[in-house]
Design a protein around this motif. Structure first.
Motif, short mmCIF file in Angstrom:
data_model
loop_
_atom_site.label_atom_id
_atom_site.label_comp_id
_atom_site.label_asym_id
_atom_site.label_seq_id
_atom_site.Cartn_x
_atom_site.Cartn_y
_atom_site.Cartn_z
N TYR A 4 0.86 -1.09 -0.14
CA TYR A 4 0.12 -0.03 -0.10
C TYR A 4 0.82 1.21 -0.04
CZ TYR A 4 0.60 0.16 5.09
OH TYR A 4 1.19 0.26 6.42
N ARG A 8 0.89 3.92 -3.35
CA ARG A 8 0.28 4.85 -2.93
C ARG A 8 0.26 6.15 -4.09
NH1 ARG A 8 -1.29 7.09 2.20
NH2 ARG A 8 0.24 5.73 3.27
N PRO A 9 -0.89 6.70 -4.51
CA PRO A 9 -0.77 7.56 -5.48
C PRO A 9 0.07 8.78 -5.12
CG PRO A 9 -3.19 6.91 -5.22
CD PRO A 9 -2.22 6.35 -4.24
N VAL A 15 -5.14 9.24 -7.85
CA VAL A 15 -6.20 8.88 -6.92
C VAL A 15 -7.53 8.39 -7.63
CG1 VAL A 15 -7.61 9.98 -5.13
CG2 VAL A 15 -5.25 10.66 -5.59
N ILE A 16 -7.95 7.43 -7.19
CA ILE A 16 -9.08 6.53 -7.47
C ILE A 16 -10.39 7.14 -7.08
CG2 ILE A 16 -10.13 4.14 -8.09
CD1 ILE A 16 -7.40 3.17 -8.27
N SER A 44 -11.94 4.95 6.35
CA SER A 44 -10.36 4.50 6.64
C SER A 44 -10.28 3.86 5.22
CB SER A 44 -10.62 3.45 7.54
OG SER A 44 -9.19 2.95 7.75
N GLY A 45 -8.97 4.11 4.90
CA GLY A 45 -8.32 3.38 3.37
C GLY A 45 -8.83 4.14 2.35
N ALA A 46 -9.65 5.26 2.54
CA ALA A 46 -10.37 6.01 1.15
C ALA A 46 -9.10 6.78 0.43
CB ALA A 46 -11.49 6.63 1.46
N GLY A 47 -8.11 7.31 1.16
CA GLY A 47 -7.16 8.06 0.49
C GLY A 47 -6.75 9.48 1.18
N LYS A 48 -7.13 9.57 2.54
CA LYS A 48 -7.18 10.61 3.33
C LYS A 48 -5.54 11.27 3.05
CE LYS A 48 -9.27 9.52 6.61
NZ LYS A 48 -9.80 7.90 6.25
N THR A 49 -4.79 10.36 3.88
CA THR A 49 -3.29 10.71 4.07
C THR A 49 -2.44 10.69 2.99
OG1 THR A 49 -3.25 9.27 6.09
CG2 THR A 49 -1.34 9.80 5.15
N THR A 50 -3.08 9.98 1.84
CA THR A 50 -2.42 10.07 0.22
C THR A 50 -2.61 11.54 0.00
OG1 THR A 50 -3.13 7.74 0.15
CG2 THR A 50 -2.57 9.10 -1.99
N MET A 200 -9.06 0.26 1.08
CA MET A 200 -7.95 -0.11 -0.08
C MET A 200 -6.80 -0.82 0.47
SD MET A 200 -7.74 -0.03 -3.33
CE MET A 200 -6.46 0.95 -4.17
N ARG A 201 -6.31 -0.16 1.62
CA ARG A 201 -5.17 -0.65 2.46
C ARG A 201 -5.35 -1.99 2.86
NH1 ARG A 201 -5.25 1.83 6.79
NH2 ARG A 201 -4.56 3.86 6.23
N LEU A 204 -4.98 -4.47 -0.10
CA LEU A 204 -3.88 -4.37 -0.47
C LEU A 204 -3.08 -5.37 0.53
CD1 LEU A 204 -2.93 -1.09 -2.06
CD2 LEU A 204 -3.49 -3.25 -3.21
N1 LIG Z 1 -8.50 6.55 -3.64
C1 LIG Z 1 -7.39 5.88 -3.71
N2 LIG Z 1 -6.82 5.73 -4.77
C2 LIG Z 1 -5.90 4.98 -4.98
N3 LIG Z 1 -5.10 4.13 -3.87
C3 LIG Z 1 -5.95 4.30 -2.72
C4 LIG Z 1 -6.85 5.32 -2.70
N4 LIG Z 1 -7.27 5.41 -1.34
C5 LIG Z 1 -6.34 4.43 -0.64
N5 LIG Z 1 -5.45 4.03 -1.53
C6 LIG Z 1 -4.64 3.03 -1.33
O1 LIG Z 1 -4.73 2.71 0.11
C7 LIG Z 1 -3.73 2.92 0.95
C8 LIG Z 1 -3.92 3.82 2.18
O2 LIG Z 1 -4.59 5.08 1.92
P1 LIG Z 1 -4.75 6.35 2.71
O3 LIG Z 1 -3.41 6.14 3.86
O4 LIG Z 1 -4.38 7.30 2.18
O5 LIG Z 1 -6.03 5.87 3.70
P2 LIG Z 1 -6.51 6.78 4.86
O6 LIG Z 1 -7.78 7.21 4.28
O7 LIG Z 1 -5.60 7.87 5.21
O8 LIG Z 1 -6.95 5.65 5.80
P3 LIG Z 1 -6.99 5.94 7.60
O9 LIG Z 1 -8.20 6.58 7.70
O10 LIG Z 1 -7.02 4.59 7.96
O11 LIG Z 1 -5.80 6.62 8.03
C9 LIG Z 1 -2.87 3.93 0.05
O12 LIG Z 1 -1.44 4.03 0.23
C10 LIG Z 1 -3.22 3.46 -1.28
O13 LIG Z 1 -2.30 2.21 -1.83
#
Ligand SMILES: Nc1ncnc2c1ncn2[C@@H]1O[C@H](COP(=O)(O)OP(=O)(O)OP(=O)(O)O)[C@@H](O)[C@H]1O
Ligand SMILES: [Mg+2]
Length: 255
Positions: A4, A8-9, A15-16, A44-50, A200-201, A204
């Motif tokens: 993951y 990570r984009p 970003v998807i 969670s795992g939707a792409g916030k930190t990304t 997504m995390r 993966l």
């Molecule tokens: N929208 C997205 N497009 C592509 N990959 C994604 C996307 N969202 C999540 N991922 C994948 O999932 C991984 C985790 O995403 P991220 O850390 O941004 O999630 P988060 O929303 O911050 O989750 P958390 O709330 O658990 O911290 C990324 O490294 C990437 O591999």
């Protein structure tokens, strides 16, 4: 490196499924990067930190992007360090970015310090908060009104509704690229993503642990199914009831 992190984009285009959020962020960034605070929330795992990292990288080089611990662990002393480093010159793109993940559970004194910090933030700095949707409703331990902080931030909401198929397709692409796919079709990846609640995390991580390595169970093609002979009905064994028997117990009694 974890899958993951590897996938990570690194840019908005990668970003998807967050087109509305990304369009809003692009619009704001076009008007300038610095002196802003962002509040990104969603599942969670939707792409916030990304997204937080992509926004940060827009105006700051890697060396000048700092990810702070969870908000509940931030102290007033940390805020002082932050304020001091905001004032320092940064090389490269020239900015400094601070990402505060899991922005819920903030202490009241830290919140007050942050509000002051946001008022005085220089144009060379940017602050990004992220939290899950559930976290947004309990931003502060003592249920203080989150309004003063949120009203100073650019709000970005991520959603995962309807993204099972695009997340599944991305998982399939990654699994194939990493030789972690046993030949499953898209539906199997969509099912995996759904079983991970569209995180997504988590999906993966499952792929990395070999969840999709085993070849799918063979499925008989429909034509072959139709060509199979109908199973013959098995006749029930004929058993004579007692009254049908020549020597029924009643008859025997009567005799
Ligand atoms: N929208 C997205 N497009 C592509 N990959 C994604 C996307 N969202 C999540 N991922 C994948 O999932 C991984 C985790 O995403 P991220 O850390 O941004 O999630 P988060 O929303 O911050 O989750 P958390 O709330 O658990 O911290 C990324 O490294 C990437 O591999
Ligand atoms: Mg995160």
């Amino acid at each position: 490196m974890k899958l993951y992190e590897k996938y990570r984009p690194k840019s908005f285009d990668q970003v998807i499924g967050q087109s509305a959020a990304v369009a809003g962020i692009r619009y704001v960034l076009n008007r300038g990067w610095g002196g802003k605070a962002w509040f990104i929330h969603g599942p969670s795992g939707a792409g916030k930190t990304t997204l937080a990292r992509i926004i940060a990288a827009h105006g700051a080089d890697d060396w000048f992007i700092e990810e702070l611990p969870m908000a509940r662990d931030i102290s007033i002393a940390d805020l002082r360090v932050m304020r001091a480093s905001m004032a320092l010159y940064a090389t490269g793109k020239g900015g400094r970015a601070f990402i505060i993940n899991e922005a819920h559970g903030m202490r009241r004194d830290v919140l007050e310090g942050l509000l002051t910090l946001l008022e005085e933030m220089p144009d060379s700095a940017c602050l990004i908060f992220t939290t899950t949707s559930a976290g947004k409703d309990r931003l502060f331990d003592d249920c203080e009104d989150a309004g003063p902080l949120l009203s100073r931030c650019i709000n970005v909401e991520l959603r995962t509704l309807g993204l099972a198929e695009s997340f599944g397709a991305e998982c399939q692409r990654i699994a194939i690229a990493e030789n972690l796919d046993g030949g499953h079709d898209l539906a199997a990846y969509v099912a995996l993503v759904q079983s991970c609640k569209l995180n997504m995390r988590a999906a993966l991580q499952r792929i990395e642990q070999g969840a999709m390595l085993e070849a799918p169970a063979p499925v008989m093609p429909r034509a072959a199914c139709l060509a199979q002979p109908e199973p013959k009905a098995v006749a029930a064994p004929k058993v004579k009831q007692w009254w049908q028997q020549e020597q029924s117990p009643l008859l025997r009694k009567a005799v």
